[in-house]
Motif scaffolding. Structure first.
Motif, PDB file in Angstrom:
ATOM      1  N   THR A  13       0.818  -1.217   0.000  1.00 40.51           N
ATOM      2  CA  THR A  13       0.000   0.000   0.000  1.00 40.51           C
ATOM      3  C   THR A  13       0.852   1.268   0.000  1.00 40.51           C
ATOM      4  OG1 THR A  13      -0.148  -0.112   2.411  1.00 40.51           O
ATOM      5  CG2 THR A  13      -1.960  -1.088   1.153  1.00 40.51           C
ATOM      6  N   GLY A  14       2.172   1.127  -0.107  1.00 38.88           N
ATOM      7  CA  GLY A  14       3.053   2.290  -0.150  1.00 38.88           C
ATOM      8  C   GLY A  14       3.126   2.903  -1.539  1.00 38.88           C
ATOM      9  N   SER A  15       3.994   3.889  -1.693  1.00 35.67           N
ATOM     10  CA  SER A  15       4.141   4.599  -2.962  1.00 35.67           C
ATOM     11  C   SER A  15       4.492   3.645  -4.099  1.00 35.67           C
ATOM     12  CB  SER A  15       5.225   5.678  -2.853  1.00 35.67           C
ATOM     13  OG  SER A  15       4.911   6.615  -1.857  1.00 35.67           O
ATOM     14  N   PHE A  16       5.508   2.812  -3.873  1.00 41.57           N
ATOM     15  CA  PHE A  16       5.906   1.868  -4.908  1.00 41.57           C
ATOM     16  C   PHE A  16       4.795   0.865  -5.183  1.00 41.57           C
ATOM     17  CE2 PHE A  16       7.574  -2.143  -6.376  1.00 41.57           C
ATOM     18  CZ  PHE A  16       8.400  -1.761  -7.425  1.00 41.57           C
ATOM     19  N   GLY A  17       4.158   0.376  -4.117  1.00 42.47           N
ATOM     20  CA  GLY A  17       3.112  -0.627  -4.282  1.00 42.47           C
ATOM     21  C   GLY A  17       1.973  -0.165  -5.166  1.00 42.47           C
ATOM     22  N   PHE A  36       0.107  -7.339   0.431  1.00 45.76           N
ATOM     23  CA  PHE A  36       0.356  -7.736   1.810  1.00 45.76           C
ATOM     24  C   PHE A  36       0.876  -6.526   2.576  1.00 45.76           C
ATOM     25  CE2 PHE A  36       2.974  -9.378   5.258  1.00 45.76           C
ATOM     26  CZ  PHE A  36       2.286 -10.496   5.720  1.00 45.76           C
ATOM     27  N   SER A  37       0.141  -6.088   3.593  1.00 46.12           N
ATOM     28  CA  SER A  37       0.572  -4.935   4.396  1.00 46.12           C
ATOM     29  C   SER A  37      -0.175  -4.953   5.724  1.00 46.12           C
ATOM     30  CB  SER A  37       0.326  -3.614   3.669  1.00 46.12           C
ATOM     31  OG  SER A  37      -1.054  -3.338   3.576  1.00 46.12           O
ATOM     32  N   ARG A  38       0.242  -4.070   6.640  1.00 42.85           N
ATOM     33  CA  ARG A  38      -0.328  -4.128   7.985  1.00 42.85           C
ATOM     34  C   ARG A  38      -1.336  -3.020   8.276  1.00 42.85           C
ATOM     35  NH1 ARG A  38       5.213  -2.632  11.335  1.00 42.85           N
ATOM     36  NH2 ARG A  38       5.386  -0.454  10.694  1.00 42.85           N
ATOM     37  N   ASP A  39      -1.558  -2.110   7.347  1.00 42.76           N
ATOM     38  CA  ASP A  39      -2.449  -0.967   7.577  1.00 42.76           C
ATOM     39  C   ASP A  39      -3.795  -1.205   6.893  1.00 42.76           C
ATOM     40  OD1 ASP A  39      -3.772   1.572   7.492  1.00 42.76           O
ATOM     41  OD2 ASP A  39      -1.853   2.553   7.882  1.00 42.76           O
ATOM     42  N   GLU A  40      -4.816  -1.496   7.684  1.00 44.85           N
ATOM     43  CA  GLU A  40      -6.124  -1.822   7.108  1.00 44.85           C
ATOM     44  C   GLU A  40      -6.756  -0.641   6.387  1.00 44.85           C
ATOM     45  OE1 GLU A  40      -9.397  -2.066  10.158  1.00 44.85           O
ATOM     46  OE2 GLU A  40      -7.686  -2.104  11.527  1.00 44.85           O
ATOM     47  N   MET A  41      -6.545   0.593   6.894  1.00 44.67           N
ATOM     48  CA  MET A  41      -7.144   1.759   6.261  1.00 44.67           C
ATOM     49  C   MET A  41      -6.538   2.013   4.887  1.00 44.67           C
ATOM     50  SD  MET A  41      -9.446   3.973   6.215  1.00 44.67           S
ATOM     51  CE  MET A  41     -10.085   3.669   7.858  1.00 44.67           C
ATOM     52  N   TRP A  44      -8.038  -0.408   2.587  1.00 46.36           N
ATOM     53  CA  TRP A  44      -9.418  -0.014   2.279  1.00 46.36           C
ATOM     54  C   TRP A  44      -9.437   1.057   1.188  1.00 46.36           C
ATOM     55  CZ3 TRP A  44     -14.337  -1.396   3.091  1.00 46.36           C
ATOM     56  CH2 TRP A  44     -15.340  -0.428   2.947  1.00 46.36           C
ATOM     57  N   GLU A  45      -8.582   2.072   1.332  1.00 48.31           N
ATOM     58  CA  GLU A  45      -8.509   3.148   0.348  1.00 48.31           C
ATOM     59  C   GLU A  45      -8.002   2.635  -0.996  1.00 48.31           C
ATOM     60  OE1 GLU A  45      -9.651   6.141   0.666  1.00 48.31           O
ATOM     61  OE2 GLU A  45     -10.200   5.951   2.777  1.00 48.31           O
ATOM     62  N   MET A  46      -7.028   1.732  -0.964  1.00 45.30           N
ATOM     63  CA  MET A  46      -6.472   1.194  -2.199  1.00 45.30           C
ATOM     64  C   MET A  46      -7.494   0.334  -2.938  1.00 45.30           C
ATOM     65  SD  MET A  46      -2.822  -0.750  -2.587  1.00 45.30           S
ATOM     66  CE  MET A  46      -2.089  -1.101  -4.192  1.00 45.30           C
ATOM     67  N   ALA A  47      -8.288  -0.423  -2.181  1.00 42.66           N
ATOM     68  CA  ALA A  47      -9.327  -1.254  -2.797  1.00 42.66           C
ATOM     69  C   ALA A  47     -10.336  -0.391  -3.546  1.00 42.66           C
ATOM     70  CB  ALA A  47     -10.032  -2.097  -1.732  1.00 42.66           C
ATOM     71  N   LYS A  48     -10.682   0.773  -2.972  1.00 44.46           N
ATOM     72  CA  LYS A  48     -11.609   1.679  -3.652  1.00 44.46           C
ATOM     73  C   LYS A  48     -10.996   2.236  -4.924  1.00 44.46           C
ATOM     74  CE  LYS A  48     -12.411   4.334  -0.056  1.00 44.46           C
ATOM     75  NZ  LYS A  48     -12.984   5.441   0.757  1.00 44.46           N
ATOM     76  N   LYS A  49      -9.708   2.524  -4.881  1.00 41.12           N
ATOM     77  CA  LYS A  49      -9.019   3.064  -6.059  1.00 41.12           C
ATOM     78  C   LYS A  49      -9.063   2.073  -7.217  1.00 41.12           C
ATOM     79  CE  LYS A  49      -4.420   4.319  -7.727  1.00 41.12           C
ATOM     80  NZ  LYS A  49      -2.984   4.503  -7.398  1.00 41.12           N
ATOM     81  N   PHE A  50      -8.902   0.790  -6.917  1.00 44.89           N
ATOM     82  CA  PHE A  50      -8.867  -0.223  -7.968  1.00 44.89           C
ATOM     83  C   PHE A  50     -10.246  -0.847  -8.218  1.00 44.89           C
ATOM     84  CE2 PHE A  50      -4.372   0.052  -6.850  1.00 44.89           C
ATOM     85  CZ  PHE A  50      -3.804   0.114  -8.115  1.00 44.89           C
ATOM     86  N   ASN A  51     -11.269  -0.249  -7.600  1.00 42.29           N
ATOM     87  CA  ASN A  51     -12.648  -0.602  -7.922  1.00 42.29           C
ATOM     88  C   ASN A  51     -12.913  -2.101  -7.812  1.00 42.29           C
ATOM     89  OD1 ASN A  51     -15.261   0.150  -8.626  1.00 42.29           O
ATOM     90  ND2 ASN A  51     -14.907  -0.184 -10.818  1.00 42.29           N
ATOM     91  N   ASP A  52     -12.393  -2.692  -6.729  1.00 35.04           N
ATOM     92  CA  ASP A  52     -12.617  -4.122  -6.462  1.00 35.04           C
ATOM     93  C   ASP A  52     -12.228  -5.022  -7.637  1.00 35.04           C
ATOM     94  OD1 ASP A  52     -13.610  -3.670  -3.866  1.00 35.04           O
ATOM     95  OD2 ASP A  52     -15.567  -3.144  -4.680  1.00 35.04           O
ATOM     96  N   ASP A  53     -11.100  -4.715  -8.266  1.00 37.39           N
ATOM     97  CA  ASP A  53     -10.572  -5.559  -9.344  1.00 37.39           C
ATOM     98  C   ASP A  53     -10.429  -6.992  -8.825  1.00 37.39           C
ATOM     99  OD1 ASP A  53      -8.734  -6.932 -11.151  1.00 37.39           O
ATOM    100  OD2 ASP A  53      -8.211  -4.955 -11.954  1.00 37.39           O
ATOM    101  N   PRO A  54     -11.054  -7.984  -9.479  1.00 37.63           N
ATOM    102  CA  PRO A  54     -11.051  -9.360  -8.969  1.00 37.63           C
ATOM    103  C   PRO A  54      -9.667 -10.009  -8.950  1.00 37.63           C
ATOM    104  CG  PRO A  54     -11.998  -9.271 -11.171  1.00 37.63           C
ATOM    105  CD  PRO A  54     -11.843  -7.857 -10.720  1.00 37.63           C
TER     106      PRO A  54
END
Length: 333
Positions: A13-17, A36-41, A44-54
């Motif tokens: 979920t970092g810049s490179f990720g 794989f990361s330890r920050d749930e928020m 959550w934000e990244m999942a919204k960005k990728f629109n739940d890509d399967p």
């Protein structure tokens, strides 16, 4: 190679990720890409960005937790290791925590990847691992050594291959100098650590491309160093806030005046290619291995790749153009 495969990225979920996930989904269409990361928020934000890509799976976990890594790596083919404690002053004041993530975490990942029969692992390193003077650099130096040596670390042998990519300051990423100066651009004075300071400049896209290249080229044990331009920190400040005065505040604890990616000691086993250098390990005579050297040209003895002696520099006009094209993304990831 990584097309239609299962990939996992630690610290995803970092810049490179963010860039790696976006560009890899587009170019290689992997079967599954595990963040794989330890920050749930952040997940959550990244999942919204990728629109739940399967194709994307989010996995909460910490590289300090070997059992969790073992579970996450089930059926994974390729791993990118981007998780790290990387802010220099933070590492200086919290050394135990830095070591737990950057060294113990690397050991956990190496063991878990071997146990789960991962094909290839590329670990992200930093200029600060070359001739380190701060704890962050020292832990990444140790981490690099771990990944290089782990290609032959098991007495019974194993098939997992490990390599490293090393690059410097990522333009516009969180915590870097560009968003910091932009946040102060309307003030009359900008703080400058030292007016001689220089930094390498690389885009996230170039960093991702170097990882892709490593996966294609690696036999195990190589450290890949991208050829990238340098820029004076004072010139960056002048482009962002041309009317501001500069106040010299001194170098922070553990900070270098110039960035270095290849040391004089590394020059004995470093080879040059069109767009990058490759540092080969001196253990097991891999530094003389023709299969690893390929078409590389040995650098001169005493060669050092440092931001102040670079042959390529970013001009002020080039930085202005880059800022204009990337203004919506600077400091966001």
């Amino acid at each position: 190679m990584i097309k239609n495969s299962n990939i996992l990225i630690t610290g995803g979920t970092g810049s490179f990720g963010h860039s790696f996930v976006s560009l890899t989904l587009k170019k290689y269409n992997p079967k599954r890409l595990v963040v794989f990361s330890r920050d749930e928020m952040k997940q959550w934000e990244m999942a919204k960005k990728f629109n739940d890509d399967p194709r994307i799976r989010f996995f909460i976990g910490d590289v300090r937790d070997k059992e969790r890594l073992h579970r996450a790596l089930h059926s994974v083919d390729y791993v990118v290791h981007a998780a790290a404690t990387k802010i220099v002053p933070t590492a200086e004041y919290n050394p135990f925590e830095c070591i737990k993530t950057n060294i113990n975490g690397a050991m956990n990942l190496i063991d878990a990847c071997i146990d789960q029969n991962v094909k290839k692992v590329v670990a992200l390193s930093t200029d600060k691992a070359s001739s380190p003077i701060n704890l962050y650099g020292a832990t990444k130096f140790a981490s690099d050594k771990l990944f290089v040596a782990s290609n032959s670390s098991y007495a019974s042998g194993h098939e997992t291959k490990f390599s490293v990519v090393r690059y410097g300051n990522v333009m516009g990423s969180r915590g870097s100098v560009i968003p910091f100066f932009l946040s102060l651009k309307n003030q009359e004075v900008l703080p400058i650590t030292d007016n001689r300071m220089t930094r390498f400049m690389i885009s996230l896209e170039q960093g991702v491309e170097l990882v892709w290249h490593a996966f294609k080229d690696m036999l195990g044990g190589e450290i890949y160093v991208k050829k990238i331009p340098s820029m004076k920190v004072t010139d960056i400040a002048k482009v962002i806030a041309p009317k501001a005065k500069h106040k010299i505040i001194g170098i922070r604890p553990g900070e270098k005046l110039h960035e270095q990616m290849i040391s004089i000691e590394d020059s004995y086993s470093t080879y040059e290619y069109l767009n990058y250098y490759k540092i080969l390990p001196q253990i097991n005579d891999w530094g003389k291995d023709k299969l690893r050297i390929k078409n590389g040209k040995k650098v001169p003895e005493g060669f050092v790749y440092s931001s102040e002696n670079n042959s390529e520099w970013v001009t002020k006009d080039e930085l202005k153009k880059w800022l204009s094209l990337n203004k919506n993304y600077i400091g966001q990831i």
